[in-house]
Write a protein that holds these residues in place. Structure first.
Motif, PDB file in Angstrom:
ATOM      1  N   LEU A   1      14.257  -1.548  -2.200  1.00  0.00           N
ATOM      2  CA  LEU A   1      15.256  -0.884  -1.225  1.00  0.00           C
ATOM      3  C   LEU A   1      16.563  -1.706  -1.783  1.00  0.00           C
ATOM      4  N   THR A   2      17.418  -1.158  -1.159  1.00  0.00           N
ATOM      5  CA  THR A   2      18.800  -1.137  -0.943  1.00  0.00           C
ATOM      6  C   THR A   2      19.438  -3.019  -0.544  1.00  0.00           C
ATOM      7  N   THR A   3      20.348  -3.122  -1.230  1.00  0.00           N
ATOM      8  CA  THR A   3      20.398  -4.731  -0.236  1.00  0.00           C
ATOM      9  C   THR A   3      20.814  -4.374   1.132  1.00  0.00           C
ATOM     10  N   ARG A   4      21.592  -3.680   1.479  1.00  0.00           N
ATOM     11  CA  ARG A   4      22.016  -2.539   2.853  1.00  0.00           C
ATOM     12  C   ARG A   4      21.481  -2.553   3.982  1.00  0.00           C
ATOM     13  N   ARG A   5      19.900  -1.714   3.068  1.00  0.00           N
ATOM     14  CA  ARG A   5      19.520  -1.713   4.388  1.00  0.00           C
ATOM     15  C   ARG A   5      18.565  -2.640   4.358  1.00  0.00           C
ATOM     16  N   VAL A   6      18.038  -3.757   3.628  1.00  0.00           N
ATOM     17  CA  VAL A   6      17.428  -4.768   4.236  1.00  0.00           C
ATOM     18  C   VAL A   6      18.402  -5.660   5.176  1.00  0.00           C
ATOM     19  N   GLN A   7      19.689  -5.620   4.407  1.00  0.00           N
ATOM     20  CA  GLN A   7      20.676  -6.257   6.233  1.00  0.00           C
ATOM     21  C   GLN A   7      20.368  -5.594   7.257  1.00  0.00           C
TER      22      GLN A   7
ATOM     23  N   CYS B   1      17.242  -6.771   9.110  1.00  0.00           N
ATOM     24  CA  CYS B   1      17.436  -8.031   9.860  1.00  0.00           C
ATOM     25  C   CYS B   1      18.176  -7.517  11.004  1.00  0.00           C
ATOM     26  N   SER B   2      19.652  -6.822  10.780  1.00  0.00           N
ATOM     27  CA  SER B   2      20.360  -7.084  12.065  1.00  0.00           C
ATOM     28  C   SER B   2      19.895  -6.367  13.250  1.00  0.00           C
TER      29      SER B   2
ATOM     30  N   GLY C   1      16.706  -6.151  13.888  1.00  0.00           N
ATOM     31  CA  GLY C   1      15.048  -7.163  14.182  1.00  0.00           C
ATOM     32  C   GLY C   1      13.867  -6.515  13.928  1.00  0.00           C
ATOM     33  N   LEU C   2      13.380  -5.958  12.323  1.00  0.00           N
ATOM     34  CA  LEU C   2      12.759  -4.842  12.186  1.00  0.00           C
ATOM     35  C   LEU C   2      12.212  -6.294  11.979  1.00  0.00           C
ATOM     36  N   ILE C   3      12.428  -6.912  10.841  1.00  0.00           N
ATOM     37  CA  ILE C   3      11.484  -8.194  10.273  1.00  0.00           C
ATOM     38  C   ILE C   3      11.300  -9.522  11.425  1.00  0.00           C
ATOM     39  N   PRO C   4      10.556  -9.445  11.644  1.00  0.00           N
ATOM     40  CA  PRO C   4       9.787 -10.758  12.351  1.00  0.00           C
ATOM     41  C   PRO C   4      10.047 -12.015  11.139  1.00  0.00           C
ATOM     42  N   GLY C   5      11.006 -12.820  12.047  1.00  0.00           N
ATOM     43  CA  GLY C   5      11.381 -14.593  11.111  1.00  0.00           C
ATOM     44  C   GLY C   5      12.637 -14.723  10.626  1.00  0.00           C
ATOM     45  N   ALA C   6      13.269 -13.345  10.242  1.00  0.00           N
ATOM     46  CA  ALA C   6      14.644 -13.529   9.999  1.00  0.00           C
ATOM     47  C   ALA C   6      15.593 -14.307  10.237  1.00  0.00           C
ATOM     48  N   SER C   7      16.288 -14.716   9.849  1.00  0.00           N
ATOM     49  CA  SER C   7      16.830 -15.615  10.700  1.00  0.00           C
ATOM     50  C   SER C   7      18.274 -16.204   9.918  1.00  0.00           C
ATOM     51  N   LYS C   8      19.367 -15.824  10.772  1.00  0.00           N
ATOM     52  CA  LYS C   8      21.009 -15.890  10.477  1.00  0.00           C
ATOM     53  C   LYS C   8      21.268 -17.053   9.565  1.00  0.00           C
ATOM     54  N   PHE C   9      22.363 -17.764   9.419  1.00  0.00           N
ATOM     55  CA  PHE C   9      22.047 -18.844   9.172  1.00  0.00           C
ATOM     56  C   PHE C   9      23.639 -19.439   8.505  1.00  0.00           C
ATOM     57  N   GLY C  10      25.283 -18.873   9.164  1.00  0.00           N
ATOM     58  CA  GLY C  10      26.448 -18.223   8.895  1.00  0.00           C
ATOM     59  C   GLY C  10      26.494 -16.855   8.937  1.00  0.00           C
TER      60      GLY C  10
ATOM     61  N   ALA D   1      18.483 -15.348   5.938  1.00  0.00           N
ATOM     62  CA  ALA D   1      17.365 -16.182   5.677  1.00  0.00           C
ATOM     63  C   ALA D   1      16.017 -15.520   5.723  1.00  0.00           C
ATOM     64  N   ILE D   2      14.437 -14.592   5.122  1.00  0.00           N
ATOM     65  CA  ILE D   2      13.660 -14.420   5.021  1.00  0.00           C
ATOM     66  C   ILE D   2      12.348 -14.679   5.008  1.00  0.00           C
ATOM     67  N   PRO D   3      11.395 -14.558   5.511  1.00  0.00           N
ATOM     68  CA  PRO D   3      11.069 -15.631   5.096  1.00  0.00           C
ATOM     69  C   PRO D   3       9.536 -14.173   3.661  1.00  0.00           C
ATOM     70  N   LYS D   4       9.015 -15.430   3.283  1.00  0.00           N
ATOM     71  CA  LYS D   4       9.016 -15.347   2.037  1.00  0.00           C
ATOM     72  C   LYS D   4       7.689 -14.453   2.366  1.00  0.00           C
ATOM     73  N   ASP D   5       6.839 -14.867   3.138  1.00  0.00           N
ATOM     74  CA  ASP D   5       5.471 -14.386   3.529  1.00  0.00           C
ATOM     75  C   ASP D   5       5.831 -12.729   4.537  1.00  0.00           C
ATOM     76  N   ALA D   6       6.997 -12.004   4.905  1.00  0.00           N
ATOM     77  CA  ALA D   6       7.544 -10.953   5.450  1.00  0.00           C
ATOM     78  C   ALA D   6       6.625  -9.979   5.545  1.00  0.00           C
ATOM     79  N   GLU D   7       6.732  -9.228   6.232  1.00  0.00           N
ATOM     80  CA  GLU D   7       5.572  -7.801   5.242  1.00  0.00           C
ATOM     81  C   GLU D   7       6.724  -6.832   5.741  1.00  0.00           C
ATOM     82  N   LYS D   8       7.127  -5.740   4.901  1.00  0.00           N
ATOM     83  CA  LYS D   8       7.851  -5.259   4.458  1.00  0.00           C
ATOM     84  C   LYS D   8       7.295  -4.245   6.153  1.00  0.00           C
ATOM     85  N   PRO D   9       8.459  -3.758   6.846  1.00  0.00           N
ATOM     86  CA  PRO D   9       8.575  -3.420   8.110  1.00  0.00           C
ATOM     87  C   PRO D   9       8.369  -1.505   7.965  1.00  0.00           C
TER      88      PRO D   9
END
Length: 71
Positions: free
Chosen positions: A16-22, A25-26, A28-37, A41-49
């Motif tokens: 995917l494009t980086t913009r699509r992943v962003q 994340c925003s 809330g489609l990727i469980p466990g994704a957290s924003k630091f600043g 940060a997305i868990p390694k074992d996250a499944e593609k929504p």
């Protein structure tokens, strides 16, 4: 961070494009994704929504179809 991947790494992994992943994340489609600043940060074992965007072309020229029905 151990156990997490960046948006760029996930985008390459999921083809995917980086913009699509962003956006995922925003939204809330990727469980466990957290924003630091300003970095996600997305868990390694996250499944593609599932991508719920319409890709069938069903809505191509929908305005023209809608306007022709009114006349």
């Amino acid at each position: 961070m151990e156990g997490y991947l960046t948006i760029k790494e996930i985008a390459e992994k999921w083809n995917l494009t980086t913009r699509r992943v962003q956006k995922m994340c925003s939204d809330g489609l990727i469980p466990g994704a957290s924003k630091f600043g300003d970095v996600w940060a997305i868990p390694k074992d996250a499944e593609k929504p599932i991508d719920h965007r319409v890709t069938t072309g069903e809505y191509v020229n929908w305005r023209k179809k809608y306007n022709n029905e009114e006349e």
